[in-house]
Design an enzyme around this catalytic site. Structure first.
Site, PDB file in Angstrom:
ATOM      1  N   SER A  90     -20.495  27.541 -31.193  1.00 31.65           N
ATOM      2  CA  SER A  90     -21.312  28.233 -30.193  1.00 31.65           C
ATOM      3  C   SER A  90     -20.448  28.725 -29.032  1.00 31.65           C
ATOM      4  O   SER A  90     -19.256  28.405 -28.955  1.00 31.65           O
ATOM      5  CB  SER A  90     -22.358  27.258 -29.644  1.00 31.65           C
ATOM      6  OG  SER A  90     -21.707  26.252 -28.892  1.00 31.65           O
ATOM      7  N   MET A  91     -21.054  29.478 -28.155  1.00 31.48           N
ATOM      8  CA  MET A  91     -20.356  29.831 -26.914  1.00 31.48           C
ATOM      9  C   MET A  91     -20.076  28.536 -26.137  1.00 31.48           C
ATOM     10  O   MET A  91     -20.796  27.558 -26.268  1.00 31.48           O
ATOM     11  CB  MET A  91     -21.207  30.791 -26.057  1.00 31.48           C
ATOM     12  CG  MET A  91     -21.246  32.214 -26.608  1.00 31.48           C
ATOM     13  SD  MET A  91     -22.218  33.356 -25.581  1.00 31.48           S
ATOM     14  CE  MET A  91     -21.161  33.538 -24.132  1.00 31.48           C
ATOM     15  N   PHE A  92     -19.031  28.530 -25.365  1.00 33.50           N
ATOM     16  CA  PHE A  92     -18.619  27.404 -24.520  1.00 33.50           C
ATOM     17  C   PHE A  92     -18.138  26.181 -25.339  1.00 33.50           C
ATOM     18  O   PHE A  92     -18.101  25.075 -24.829  1.00 33.50           O
ATOM     19  CB  PHE A  92     -19.732  26.979 -23.548  1.00 33.50           C
ATOM     20  CG  PHE A  92     -20.390  28.142 -22.858  1.00 33.50           C
ATOM     21  CD1 PHE A  92     -19.735  28.831 -21.838  1.00 33.50           C
ATOM     22  CD2 PHE A  92     -21.646  28.595 -23.243  1.00 33.50           C
ATOM     23  CE1 PHE A  92     -20.326  29.923 -21.218  1.00 33.50           C
ATOM     24  CE2 PHE A  92     -22.253  29.686 -22.630  1.00 33.50           C
ATOM     25  CZ  PHE A  92     -21.590  30.351 -21.604  1.00 33.50           C
ATOM     26  N   SER A  93     -17.785  26.423 -26.608  1.00 33.11           N
ATOM     27  CA  SER A  93     -17.288  25.310 -27.426  1.00 33.11           C
ATOM     28  C   SER A  93     -15.759  25.246 -27.426  1.00 33.11           C
ATOM     29  O   SER A  93     -15.183  24.339 -28.036  1.00 33.11           O
ATOM     30  CB  SER A  93     -17.818  25.422 -28.862  1.00 33.11           C
ATOM     31  OG  SER A  93     -17.310  26.580 -29.494  1.00 33.11           O
ATOM     32  N   GLY A  94     -15.109  26.217 -26.789  1.00 34.00           N
ATOM     33  CA  GLY A  94     -13.642  26.170 -26.704  1.00 34.00           C
ATOM     34  C   GLY A  94     -12.919  26.916 -27.813  1.00 34.00           C
ATOM     35  O   GLY A  94     -11.759  26.622 -28.096  1.00 34.00           O
ATOM     36  N   LYS A  95     -13.572  27.909 -28.437  1.00 40.34           N
ATOM     37  CA  LYS A  95     -12.946  28.659 -29.535  1.00 40.34           C
ATOM     38  C   LYS A  95     -11.704  29.424 -29.088  1.00 40.34           C
ATOM     39  O   LYS A  95     -10.658  29.349 -29.728  1.00 40.34           O
ATOM     40  CB  LYS A  95     -13.941  29.671 -30.136  1.00 40.34           C
ATOM     41  CG  LYS A  95     -15.194  29.062 -30.726  1.00 40.34           C
ATOM     42  CD  LYS A  95     -16.072  30.115 -31.356  1.00 40.34           C
ATOM     43  CE  LYS A  95     -16.617  31.173 -30.406  1.00 40.34           C
ATOM     44  NZ  LYS A  95     -17.505  30.655 -29.344  1.00 40.34           N
TER      45      LYS A  95
ATOM     46  N   GLU B 160     -13.109  36.825 -31.042  1.00 43.49           N
ATOM     47  CA  GLU B 160     -14.426  37.494 -31.102  1.00 43.49           C
ATOM     48  C   GLU B 160     -14.576  38.270 -32.412  1.00 43.49           C
ATOM     49  O   GLU B 160     -15.115  39.390 -32.421  1.00 43.49           O
ATOM     50  CB  GLU B 160     -14.585  38.456 -29.920  1.00 43.49           C
ATOM     51  CG  GLU B 160     -14.269  37.839 -28.569  1.00 43.49           C
ATOM     52  CD  GLU B 160     -15.468  37.330 -27.815  1.00 43.49           C
ATOM     53  OE1 GLU B 160     -16.484  36.978 -28.456  1.00 43.49           O
ATOM     54  OE2 GLU B 160     -15.394  37.291 -26.586  1.00 43.49           O
TER      55      GLU B 160
ATOM     56  N   CYS C 202     -30.077  18.591 -23.078  1.00 43.90           N
ATOM     57  CA  CYS C 202     -30.181  17.162 -23.404  1.00 43.90           C
ATOM     58  C   CYS C 202     -28.845  16.426 -23.429  1.00 43.90           C
ATOM     59  O   CYS C 202     -28.814  15.199 -23.560  1.00 43.90           O
ATOM     60  CB  CYS C 202     -30.890  16.980 -24.748  1.00 43.90           C
ATOM     61  SG  CYS C 202     -29.867  17.455 -26.154  1.00 43.90           S
TER      62      CYS C 202
HETATM   63  P1  TMP Z   1     -17.511  33.581 -26.712  1.00 46.26           P
HETATM   64  O1  TMP Z   1     -17.873  33.106 -28.088  1.00 46.26           O
HETATM   65  O2  TMP Z   1     -16.058  33.770 -26.534  1.00 46.26           O
HETATM   66  O3  TMP Z   1     -18.129  32.759 -25.658  1.00 46.26           O
HETATM   67  O4  TMP Z   1     -18.072  35.075 -26.557  1.00 46.26           O
HETATM   68  C1  TMP Z   1     -19.214  35.487 -27.219  1.00 46.26           C
HETATM   69  C2  TMP Z   1     -19.592  36.906 -26.816  1.00 46.26           C
HETATM   70  O5  TMP Z   1     -20.620  37.354 -27.695  1.00 46.26           O
HETATM   71  C3  TMP Z   1     -20.153  37.054 -25.421  1.00 46.26           C
HETATM   72  O6  TMP Z   1     -19.709  38.281 -24.860  1.00 46.26           O
HETATM   73  C4  TMP Z   1     -21.651  37.139 -25.624  1.00 46.26           C
HETATM   74  C5  TMP Z   1     -21.756  37.809 -26.976  1.00 46.26           C
HETATM   75  N1  TMP Z   1     -22.928  37.469 -27.766  1.00 46.26           N
HETATM   76  C6  TMP Z   1     -23.652  38.506 -28.360  1.00 46.26           C
HETATM   77  O7  TMP Z   1     -23.325  39.676 -28.201  1.00 46.26           O
HETATM   78  N2  TMP Z   1     -24.754  38.181 -29.113  1.00 46.26           N
HETATM   79  C7  TMP Z   1     -25.139  36.891 -29.344  1.00 46.26           C
HETATM   80  O8  TMP Z   1     -26.121  36.683 -30.054  1.00 46.26           O
HETATM   81  C8  TMP Z   1     -24.372  35.825 -28.728  1.00 46.26           C
HETATM   82  C9  TMP Z   1     -24.768  34.405 -28.945  1.00 46.26           C
HETATM   83  C10 TMP Z   1     -23.284  36.160 -27.950  1.00 46.26           C
HETATM   84 MG    MG Z   2     -14.258  33.066 -26.500  1.00 44.85          MG
HETATM   85 ZN    ZN Z   3     -30.348  19.622 -26.669  1.00 44.05          ZN
END
Ligand code: TMP
Ligand code: MG
Ligand code: ZN
Length: 197
Positions: A16-21, A89, A148
């Site tokens: 997910s986002m904010f998981s440190g990828k 990305e 949570c």
């Molecule tokens: P991240 O994985 O490096 O945090 O960046 C994810 C990017 O993808 C961020 O710009 C938000 C975008 N995003 C979408 O365009 N659609 C989605 O459904 C999600 C969850 C993120």
């Molecule tokens: Mg990222």
């Molecule tokens: Zn939760």
């Protein structure tokens, strides 16, 4: 020494986002540069969250990267002596990116790619299922659910503080302004049918 023929493979970093990828991708890239390997880093042009030619983690890590518009641009830009190709990305590319990653790996290049496995609806994101199936190594990272405190596998999109609708566009570039990490239980998609189709 030419290490190429033994090393070619694909490593995917997802979650997910904010998981440190991106942080993990940068860690692997830096490790390779310390070993004096030739690395090229790419990012899709679409991600215009940050200015300049760098990839950026939410925690503040960054690294130089070449923005590209399409998968074929990656192929064109890879130089003959490159040993590692890193792509952040990668979910934003179309399915052609799978062919490109495999071609590079077949040539002996190590392909390191980070991307969202799931979109805000909790459904597979673009070419990620294909890439994850073809990769030799998949690392799935989790964040922490902001509701949570459990392990978060999903990304919640919030529009003016409310869960986004199932029918909203998939692509919406943003960070903590419009997204938070959540677990399966706390993840909400407005208008999604609860029953399996
Ligand atoms: P991240 O994985 O490096 O945090 O960046 C994810 C990017 O993808 C961020 O710009 C938000 C975008 N995003 C979408 O365009 N659609 C989605 O459904 C999600 C969850 C993120
Ligand atoms: Mg990222
Ligand atoms: Zn939760």
């Amino acid at each position: 020494m030419h290490r190429h023929s033994q090393t070619g493979h694909i490593e995917i970093i997802c979650g997910s986002m904010f998981s440190g990828k991106t942080e993990e991708l940068i860690r692997r890239v830096k490790r390779a540069t310390i070993a004096r390997m030739k690395v090229q880093v790419f990012k899709p042009m679409l991600d215009n969250r940050y200015e300049g030619e760098r990839i950026n983690s939410h925690s503040g890590f960054n690294f130089v990267a070449q923005p590209v518009v399409s998968a074929v641009d990656v192929l064109r830009a890879v130089e003959p002596d490159t040993e590692i190709v890193a792509i952040d990305e990668i979910q934003f590319f179309d399915w052609e990116i799978s062919g490109v990653c495999n071609l590079l790996a077949d040539r002996g290049i190590v392909v390191l790619a980070a991307g969202l496995d799931l979109d805000f609806r909790g459904e597979p994101f673009g070419p990620m299922p294909l890439l994850m199936a073809q990769a030799e190594q998949v690392t799935k990272l989790s964040a922490i659910c902001v509701v949570c405190g459990g392990p978060a596998s999903r990304t919640q999109r919030l529009i003016n503080g409310s869960p986004a609708s199932y029918t909203d566009p998939i692509i919406l570039v943003g960070a903590s302004d419009s997204y938070e990490a959540r677990c399966r239980k706390c993840h909400v998609v407005a208008g999604r049918s609860e029953k399996p189709e």
